[in-house]
Design a protein around this motif. Structure first.
Motif, PDB file in Angstrom:
ATOM      1  N   GLU A  26       7.148  11.020 -15.274  1.00 43.81           N
ATOM      2  CA  GLU A  26       6.631  11.021 -13.871  1.00 43.81           C
ATOM      3  C   GLU A  26       7.677  10.232 -13.344  1.00 43.81           C
ATOM      4  O   GLU A  26       7.656  10.542 -12.109  1.00 43.81           O
ATOM      5  CB  GLU A  26       5.304  10.243 -13.991  1.00 43.81           C
ATOM      6  CG  GLU A  26       4.680  10.568 -12.781  1.00 43.81           C
ATOM      7  CD  GLU A  26       3.072   9.779 -12.605  1.00 43.81           C
ATOM      8  OE1 GLU A  26       2.888   9.247 -11.452  1.00 43.81           O
ATOM      9  OE2 GLU A  26       2.418   9.773 -13.717  1.00 43.81           O
ATOM     10  N   TYR A  27       8.273   9.310 -13.750  1.00 39.97           N
ATOM     11  CA  TYR A  27       9.407   8.647 -12.967  1.00 39.97           C
ATOM     12  C   TYR A  27      10.548   9.547 -12.548  1.00 39.97           C
ATOM     13  O   TYR A  27      10.949   9.516 -11.416  1.00 39.97           O
ATOM     14  CB  TYR A  27       9.991   7.580 -13.743  1.00 39.97           C
ATOM     15  CG  TYR A  27      11.127   6.574 -13.268  1.00 39.97           C
ATOM     16  CD1 TYR A  27      10.745   5.525 -13.045  1.00 39.97           C
ATOM     17  CD2 TYR A  27      12.089   6.999 -13.429  1.00 39.97           C
ATOM     18  CE1 TYR A  27      11.916   4.355 -12.596  1.00 39.97           C
ATOM     19  CE2 TYR A  27      13.534   6.205 -12.886  1.00 39.97           C
ATOM     20  CZ  TYR A  27      12.910   4.968 -12.557  1.00 39.97           C
ATOM     21  OH  TYR A  27      14.105   4.199 -12.010  1.00 39.97           O
ATOM     22  N   ILE A  28      10.776  10.456 -13.563  1.00 35.22           N
ATOM     23  CA  ILE A  28      11.951  11.385 -13.213  1.00 35.22           C
ATOM     24  C   ILE A  28      11.457  12.381 -12.290  1.00 35.22           C
ATOM     25  O   ILE A  28      12.350  12.455 -11.428  1.00 35.22           O
ATOM     26  CB  ILE A  28      12.348  12.123 -14.596  1.00 35.22           C
ATOM     27  CG1 ILE A  28      12.906  11.333 -15.587  1.00 35.22           C
ATOM     28  CG2 ILE A  28      13.155  13.381 -14.322  1.00 35.22           C
ATOM     29  CD1 ILE A  28      13.032  11.992 -17.005  1.00 35.22           C
ATOM     30  N   ASP A  29      10.188  12.734 -12.164  1.00 35.22           N
ATOM     31  CA  ASP A  29       9.694  13.755 -11.288  1.00 35.22           C
ATOM     32  C   ASP A  29       9.799  13.350  -9.927  1.00 35.22           C
ATOM     33  O   ASP A  29       9.995  13.854  -9.198  1.00 35.22           O
ATOM     34  CB  ASP A  29       8.079  14.314 -11.800  1.00 35.22           C
ATOM     35  CG  ASP A  29       8.092  15.115 -12.861  1.00 35.22           C
ATOM     36  OD1 ASP A  29       9.052  15.807 -13.152  1.00 35.22           O
ATOM     37  OD2 ASP A  29       6.986  15.384 -13.381  1.00 35.22           O
ATOM     38  N   ILE A  30       9.312  11.854  -9.679  1.00 36.55           N
ATOM     39  CA  ILE A  30       9.303  11.160  -8.440  1.00 36.55           C
ATOM     40  C   ILE A  30      10.646  10.863  -7.777  1.00 36.55           C
ATOM     41  O   ILE A  30      10.987  11.524  -6.752  1.00 36.55           O
ATOM     42  CB  ILE A  30       8.527   9.865  -8.530  1.00 36.55           C
ATOM     43  CG1 ILE A  30       6.972  10.168  -8.863  1.00 36.55           C
ATOM     44  CG2 ILE A  30       8.938   9.161  -7.270  1.00 36.55           C
ATOM     45  CD1 ILE A  30       6.403   8.753  -9.336  1.00 36.55           C
ATOM     46  N   ALA A  31      11.477  10.706  -8.969  1.00 33.19           N
ATOM     47  CA  ALA A  31      13.145  10.504  -8.256  1.00 33.19           C
ATOM     48  C   ALA A  31      13.679  11.906  -7.971  1.00 33.19           C
ATOM     49  O   ALA A  31      14.310  11.843  -6.843  1.00 33.19           O
ATOM     50  CB  ALA A  31      13.855   9.971  -9.609  1.00 33.19           C
TER      51      ALA A  31
ATOM     52  N   GLY B 192       0.778  -1.161  -0.112  1.00 34.33           N
ATOM     53  CA  GLY B 192       0.098   0.121  -0.138  1.00 34.33           C
ATOM     54  C   GLY B 192       0.791   1.402   0.095  1.00 34.33           C
ATOM     55  O   GLY B 192       0.386   2.332   0.458  1.00 34.33           O
ATOM     56  N   VAL B 193       1.833   0.984  -0.616  1.00 36.18           N
ATOM     57  CA  VAL B 193       2.841   2.604  -0.770  1.00 36.18           C
ATOM     58  C   VAL B 193       3.066   2.569  -2.182  1.00 36.18           C
ATOM     59  O   VAL B 193       3.913   2.292  -2.793  1.00 36.18           O
ATOM     60  CB  VAL B 193       4.369   2.137  -0.044  1.00 36.18           C
ATOM     61  CG1 VAL B 193       5.113   3.321  -0.023  1.00 36.18           C
ATOM     62  CG2 VAL B 193       3.956   1.995   1.592  1.00 36.18           C
ATOM     63  N   THR B 194       1.880   3.316  -2.812  1.00 33.90           N
ATOM     64  CA  THR B 194       2.184   3.422  -4.061  1.00 33.90           C
ATOM     65  C   THR B 194       2.401   4.722  -4.925  1.00 33.90           C
ATOM     66  O   THR B 194       2.287   5.042  -6.058  1.00 33.90           O
ATOM     67  CB  THR B 194       0.555   3.100  -4.645  1.00 33.90           C
ATOM     68  OG1 THR B 194      -0.406   3.914  -4.003  1.00 33.90           O
ATOM     69  CG2 THR B 194       0.173   1.694  -4.393  1.00 33.90           C
ATOM     70  N   ASP B 195       2.586   5.780  -3.969  1.00 34.70           N
ATOM     71  CA  ASP B 195       2.871   7.107  -4.484  1.00 34.70           C
ATOM     72  C   ASP B 195       4.306   7.190  -4.915  1.00 34.70           C
ATOM     73  O   ASP B 195       4.469   8.326  -5.920  1.00 34.70           O
ATOM     74  CB  ASP B 195       2.742   8.249  -3.360  1.00 34.70           C
ATOM     75  CG  ASP B 195       3.256   7.916  -2.108  1.00 34.70           C
ATOM     76  OD1 ASP B 195       3.477   6.605  -1.910  1.00 34.70           O
ATOM     77  OD2 ASP B 195       3.298   8.747  -1.014  1.00 34.70           O
ATOM     78  N   THR B 196       5.089   6.324  -5.108  1.00 34.29           N
ATOM     79  CA  THR B 196       6.440   6.406  -5.912  1.00 34.29           C
ATOM     80  C   THR B 196       6.307   5.324  -7.206  1.00 34.29           C
ATOM     81  O   THR B 196       7.317   5.169  -7.928  1.00 34.29           O
ATOM     82  CB  THR B 196       7.492   5.908  -5.311  1.00 34.29           C
ATOM     83  OG1 THR B 196       7.475   4.536  -4.658  1.00 34.29           O
ATOM     84  CG2 THR B 196       7.680   6.811  -3.764  1.00 34.29           C
TER      85      THR B 196
END
Length: 539
Positions: A484-489, A473-477
């Motif tokens: 979006e991958y770059i933004d999260i990283a 249940g830790v889905t925000d990454t």
């Protein structure tokens, strides 16, 4: 005179292996080439040269060497396979992928047309050839491999049927007498500490022994503490190393109801066995997460969290979606942090992005992502644990954005498991690979509470990390695309508070991921169902 000649070839061979062990590659390749000149019909020199040229990104030379081997040893099927089916382990650029896929597709047609099984010599040569190789690297092109796998699977089946006609016919389901248990066998070259089979321990450990009898067949020969676990959780454990006929005879004698291969595609002997019919129902699990293409493998045991809706289109087997992640992975032992970044030559001021996958999982079309992150996180350091073969590509990707890759990319060699876990504990972010996700590496990173950036791919092999994060249940990454991958990283790198929050949530929930008994209950319900179904069909 003959003895002297052979002795000289052996001396040459031993010298080449000394150079290889010392990592003196130029001298190694030169010695092999010299060996081929002096002893052109000694297949050892040809085989080692082809395999290691490919391993070191010298794919064109590998193919030319395979063609030369076919000329010197025209009756050796091994070199026909290498001539037609060699693909790179690592691609220099994106354009190479369709080029080599087309070459493989045509090569497979040519190989099939040129395969003769008319004489005893033909049959034995073909068997020896397919017993030395798998087409492991094909599936790293991020395409749907079902058609090519079916064609290759049919070829392997025909060669096995020609050599072992007694082991290809359908088998009747053994009758279950009152109070008898369903006999389930697991066969693998890797019943030791190995990423493709570690998860299997949970299936055995939490087995319902009132209803099931477990047989394990270990066909490799590197026993360790994990082997003892497999032995302990089996009712019957057979260690039959490097003996195809021996293990097949034992499986037949045990009169199983169901035979399961934890993986097919990494070890040649396992692939050959999968082409035979050694039990009435035969399954493969996702230790190597690719369809086998083998007509004698009935079911692919996968995970409901990993598979896309249309996933059956990727499998020649009938797809079974077991609950959760489908496997019961033992919770890894994670030590206390007793080393510092300085011990690894790293700074406390850096943002450490862990990039720990095997180099062939990194496709060239995603290299730009590292450079994009570096542009926005100047203190970024990308820790590659096995990535030295990627240096040339990374240099280009960073140069395209006016950056020097040496300022951001660190290549560490970490042979010890303890230090590997320390690096996980000391890192800030884990960067998952596109199209082929981390499996064990992600599970261990989660056990270390390390935030994971992932982007699910089209195929199950690109959706492991996605399923693990969904399970806890830790889905925000989880990103939906590259941007979006770059933004999260970047956000994880720039925002220590969010990073700590993600890490804290992982630590509170990661136990849900390990030692899952729900999937074992689902697996055993499936086993009962297929045995009952077989009875209904046979009566």
């Amino acid at each position: 005179m003959l003895e002297l000649h052979q002795g000289s070839a052996d001396i040459h061979w031993d010298l080449s292996q000394c150079y290889r062990n010392l990592n003196l590659l130029d001298e190694y390749f030169q010695t092999l080439e010299q060996g081929i000149k002096l002893y052109p019909t000694d297949g050892r020199f040809h085989f080692a040269l082809i395999i290691d040229l490919r391993r070191n990104r010298r794919i064109q030379e590998a193919i030319v060497s395979a063609e030369k081997a076919c000329q010197d040893l025209p009756d050796d099927y091994t070199f026909k396979i290498l001539k037609y089916l060699t693909v790179p382990s690592i691609y220099n650029n994106q354009e190479e992928i369709p080029f080599y896929r087309q070459r493989y597709t045509q090569g497979l047609q040519d190989l099939i047309e040129q395969t003769s099984l008319n004489t005893l010599e033909d049959k034995q040569s073909a068997l020896a050839g397919i017993g030395r190789l798998t087409n492991f690297y094909l599936s790293y092109q991020a395409q749907n491999d079902i058609d090519l796998q079916r064609q290759y699977g049919k070829l392997v089946h025909e060669i096995m049927a020609a050599n072992f006609p007694q082991w290809v016919a359908p088998l009747a389901m053994p009758k279950l007498q009152h109070n008898q248990k369903i006999r389930v066998g697991y066969v693998s070259h890797y019943l030791h500490s190995y990423s493709g089979t570690l998860w299997l321990i949970g299936w055995l450990k939490y087995c319902d022994h009132k209803n099931f009898e477990i047989y394990c067949y270990y066909t490799g020969n590197e026993p360790d503490a994990v082997t003892n676990n497999f032995r302990e959780y089996s009712d019957c454990f057979h260690h039959i190393p490097y003996n195809l006929s021996g293990v097949c005879q034992q499986i037949i004698a045990d009169n199983l109801h169901i035979l399961v291969y934890p993986e097919i595609g990494m070890n040649p002997q396992t692939l050959l066995m999968g082409a035979l019919r050694l039990a009435p129902v035969q399954c493969v699990a996702w230790g190597h997460p690719i369809t086998t293409g083998l007509s004698n493998i009935d079911y692919f045991l996968s995970s409901e969290l990993m598979e896309a809706e249309n996933a059956q289109e990727h499998y020649s087997e009938k797809l079974i979606r077991l609950p959760n992640i489908g496997v019961s992975y033992p919770k890894p032992y994670i030590p206390q942090v007793v080393k510092s970044r300085a011990d690894f030559g790293l700074s406390d001021n850096d943002v450490l992005y862990l990039c720990c996958q095997a180099p062939f999982k990194y496709l060239p079309q995603y290299d730009f992502i590292f450079a994009e992150i570096a542009c926005r996180v100047p203190q970024a350091k990308f820790i590659f644990l096995r990535g030295t073969l990627l240096q040339e590509r990374l240099q280009k990707a960073f140069a395209a954005l006016g950056l020097k890759f040496e300022d951001y990319c660190v290549f560490l060699s970490i042979p010890e498991r303890f230090d590997y876990l320390m690096i996980n504990l000391l890192s800030d972010v884990y960067l998952d690979t596109f199209t082929w996700s981390g499996g064990n590496t992600t599970l261990e990173a989660i056990a270390c509470n390390l935030p994971i950036v992932t982007c699910p791919g089209e195929f199950m092999r690109g959706r492991h990390s996605d399923s693990f994060l969904k399970m806890i249940g830790v889905t925000d990454t989880i990103a939906q695309n590259e941007a979006e991958y770059i933004d999260i990283a970047v956000k994880l790198g720039q925002n220590p508070a969010w990073r700590r929050d993600v890490s804290e949530r992982i630590s509170q929930r990661h136990d849900k991921l390990f030692d899952d008994k729900v999937c074992v209950a689902g697996l055993e319900a499936f086993y009962k169902q297929v045995v009952e179904k077989a009875y209904i069909h046979s009566n």
